[in-house]
Design a protein around this motif. Structure first.
Motif, PDB file in Angstrom:
ATOM      1  N   GLY A  84       0.855  -1.186   0.000  1.00  0.00           N
ATOM      2  CA  GLY A  84       0.000   0.000   0.000  1.00  0.00           C
ATOM      3  C   GLY A  84       0.890   1.234   0.000  1.00  0.00           C
ATOM      4  N   SER A  85       0.345   2.361  -0.468  1.00  0.00           N
ATOM      5  CA  SER A  85       1.190   3.560  -0.454  1.00  0.00           C
ATOM      6  C   SER A  85       1.373   4.069   0.968  1.00  0.00           C
ATOM      7  N   ASP A  86       0.484   3.676   1.879  1.00  0.00           N
ATOM      8  CA  ASP A  86       0.688   4.050   3.283  1.00  0.00           C
ATOM      9  C   ASP A  86       2.075   3.611   3.766  1.00  0.00           C
ATOM     10  N   TYR A 108      -4.691  14.482   3.605  1.00  0.00           N
ATOM     11  CA  TYR A 108      -4.780  13.088   4.017  1.00  0.00           C
ATOM     12  C   TYR A 108      -4.435  12.965   5.512  1.00  0.00           C
ATOM     13  N   ALA A 148      -0.726  16.049  -1.152  1.00  0.00           N
ATOM     14  CA  ALA A 148      -1.598  15.114  -1.858  1.00  0.00           C
ATOM     15  C   ALA A 148      -2.147  15.856  -3.074  1.00  0.00           C
ATOM     16  N   ALA A 152      -6.776  15.297  -0.757  1.00  0.00           N
ATOM     17  CA  ALA A 152      -7.848  14.568  -0.088  1.00  0.00           C
ATOM     18  C   ALA A 152      -8.223  15.383   1.150  1.00  0.00           C
ATOM     19  N   ALA A 180      -2.376   9.555  -5.110  1.00  0.00           N
ATOM     20  CA  ALA A 180      -3.331   8.450  -4.964  1.00  0.00           C
ATOM     21  C   ALA A 180      -4.494   8.553  -5.965  1.00  0.00           C
ATOM     22  N   TYR A 181      -4.869   9.795  -6.304  1.00  0.00           N
ATOM     23  CA  TYR A 181      -6.067   9.987  -7.154  1.00  0.00           C
ATOM     24  C   TYR A 181      -5.748  10.562  -8.523  1.00  0.00           C
ATOM     25  N   THR A 204      -0.663   4.636  -5.794  1.00  0.00           N
ATOM     26  CA  THR A 204      -1.270   3.424  -5.236  1.00  0.00           C
ATOM     27  C   THR A 204      -2.093   2.676  -6.284  1.00  0.00           C
ATOM     28  N   SER A 206      -4.700   1.141  -5.144  1.00  0.00           N
ATOM     29  CA  SER A 206      -5.930   0.955  -4.374  1.00  0.00           C
ATOM     30  C   SER A 206      -7.154   1.627  -4.982  1.00  0.00           C
ATOM     31  N   LYS A 207      -6.960   2.710  -5.711  1.00  0.00           N
ATOM     32  CA  LYS A 207      -8.118   3.468  -6.179  1.00  0.00           C
ATOM     33  C   LYS A 207      -8.406   3.187  -7.650  1.00  0.00           C
ATOM     34  N   ARG A 215      -3.272  -4.362  -1.550  1.00  0.00           N
ATOM     35  CA  ARG A 215      -2.222  -3.557  -0.919  1.00  0.00           C
ATOM     36  C   ARG A 215      -0.990  -3.426  -1.795  1.00  0.00           C
ATOM     37  N   LEU A 216      -0.998  -2.499  -2.708  1.00  0.00           N
ATOM     38  CA  LEU A 216       0.215  -2.186  -3.456  1.00  0.00           C
ATOM     39  C   LEU A 216       0.330  -0.679  -3.669  1.00  0.00           C
TER      40      LEU A 216
HETATM   41  C1  LIG Z   1      -6.045   6.098  -0.151  1.00  0.00           C
HETATM   42  C2  LIG Z   1      -4.888   7.031   0.036  1.00  0.00           C
HETATM   43  C3  LIG Z   1      -3.599   6.571   0.323  1.00  0.00           C
HETATM   44  C4  LIG Z   1      -3.313   5.156   0.755  1.00  0.00           C
HETATM   45  O1  LIG Z   1      -3.568   4.223  -0.116  1.00  0.00           O
HETATM   46  P1  LIG Z   1      -3.077   2.723   0.077  1.00  0.00           P
HETATM   47  O2  LIG Z   1      -4.314   1.913   0.045  1.00  0.00           O
HETATM   48  O3  LIG Z   1      -2.301   2.584   1.348  1.00  0.00           O
HETATM   49  O4  LIG Z   1      -2.207   2.533  -1.106  1.00  0.00           O
HETATM   50  C5  LIG Z   1      -2.564   7.471   0.347  1.00  0.00           C
HETATM   51  N1  LIG Z   1      -2.773   8.774   0.140  1.00  0.00           N
HETATM   52  C6  LIG Z   1      -3.984   9.260  -0.105  1.00  0.00           C
HETATM   53  C7  LIG Z   1      -4.154  10.715  -0.322  1.00  0.00           C
HETATM   54  C8  LIG Z   1      -5.079   8.401  -0.154  1.00  0.00           C
HETATM   55  O5  LIG Z   1      -6.305   8.890  -0.334  1.00  0.00           O
END
Ligand SMILES: *Cc1c(COP(=O)(O)O)cnc(C)c1O
Length: 349
Positions: A84-86, A108, A148, A152, A180-181, A204, A206-207, A215-216
């Motif tokens: 995940g990018s987290d 974020y 971000a 976000a 992320a977006y 990420t 994820s979106k 989780r990547l």
């Molecule tokens: C969703 C999100 C992330 C984290 O995404 P992961 O699921 O951990 O890859 C990171 N930054 C922002 C701004 C997000 O909205």
């Protein structure tokens, strides 16, 4: 709290993820997941890996790195992959903020948790009343900057040009752009990483790539920055991306047409949903994310969130100053948005 947690972490306020309800059926528009399943090619790719679960995965993630590098027009050694990018954000906060960190008051929510986790000197920059910050406010901060883009939960984005100026005006500090977006309409700063050694772009799967549960995340930057990230990862958790996720990501990257189709549908649905929400009296930011950020002049955010929940629709409400009366609504399928709008008409109509 146990007797054993170290003193500096006792007041840590962890991140609160959006609700993942079990059982009860909701129209789930609260965590910015894609409403569309990952490419059909993912299933067989993952199945083959399940048979090899007795073996460690490739800690270098070379296959995914090569595919992603080709799509982003960089080299594999300019890419870092994370759980995940987290995870890459956590590593960057821990390793790349020698003089502290700067980010905005509305962004974020995880940034301030990481800053606290690592005990960083933190500068919080307030957005203006339209949730905007002129890029000049980021110039010469002498701290590591996290932006971000799109932001976000507002969805407001800077252009690549504006990002370049922020990077140029902080030559002694690292600037981390969290994209992320970005796929839903903003300009990516990835191409600038060729030119500037103080820029790290984080993204990420994820979106826009429908792999939230896999989780990547990734970072793109000059190869010395990436080597530092690898060093930190190998000092912490070398097998951070499991083999099913590596296989799923490779399949997702190979099916570019499906990715583009899903993304285009989400962008189209966003435009239509915004138009309908505005007809109901909502005010909205110009979101370039897979979500809208709205408020209504006659109803509080908490009231709308609760009323929607009662009607079986989950959205995100942040109980925090300045955005208490806003809702962040993930763009779902057209059908999900029709249900949302039907319930909204009932609630505000
Ligand atoms: C969703 C999100 C992330 C984290 O995404 P992961 O699921 O951990 O890859 C990171 N930054 C922002 C701004 C997000 O909205």
């Amino acid at each position: 709290m146990s007797r054993f947690l170290k003193a500096s972490l006792q007041s840590l306020a962890p991140y609160t993820p959006g609700e993942q309800p079990r059982g009860q059926q909701f129209v789930k528009l609260n965590t910015n997941e894609s409403p569309y399943p990952a490419s059909p090619m993912v299933l067989s790719a993952v199945q083959a890996e399940v048979e090899k679960l007795n073996l460690y995965c490739d800690p270098t993630c070379q296959n995914v790195k090569e595919l992603l590098a080709a799509q982003m027009d960089v080299t594999p050694d300019e890419i870092f992959l994370s759980n995940g990018s987290d995870e890459v954000l956590a590593i960057a906060f821990g390793g790349f903020c020698p003089n502290g960190v700067a980010f905005t008051d509305i962004t974020y929510g995880f940034y301030k948790v990481y800053a606290q986790l690592w005990g960083l000197d933190t500068e919080i920059i307030p957005l203006d009343e339209n949730f905007y910050l002129p890029p000049e406010k980021y110039y010469s901060l002498h701290k590591t900057i996290f932006v971000a883009n799109p932001n976000a939960p507002t969805g407001i984005a800077y252009t690549r040009n504006q990002i370049e100026k922020i990077v140029l005006n902080n030559v002694d500090s690292l600037v981390v752009i969290d994209e992320a977006y970005v796929d839903f309409g903003a300009e990516s700063a990835v191409s600038l990483t060729k030119k500037y050694d103080n820029l790290l772009v984080v993204g990420t799967f994820s979106k826009s790539r429908s792999l939230a549960g896999g989780r990547l995340g990734y970072a793109v930057g000059n190869k010395d920055l990436i080597a530092d990230l690898e060093k930190l990862k190998y000092s912490f958790n070398p097998y951070n991306v499991n083999r099913m996720t590596q296989a799923a990501a490779a399949a997702v990257l190979k099916d570019k047409a499906y990715f583009e189709e899903c993304r285009d549908r989400i962008v189209q649905t966003r435009t239509e949903a915004l138009e309908e929400l505005r007809k109901l009296g909502f005010e909205a930011t110009d979101s370039l994310g897979n979500f809208v950020f709205v408020c209504h002049p006659s109803f509080s955010g908490e009231y709308l969130y609760t009323a929607l929940r009662t009607e079986g629709v989950l959205v995100r409400w942040f109980n925090q100053p300045r955005i208490k009366n806003h809702l962040r609504i993930t763009i779902g399928t057209q059908k999900q948005m029709d249900i949302l709008l039907e319930k909204m008409r009932k609630i505000v109509g």
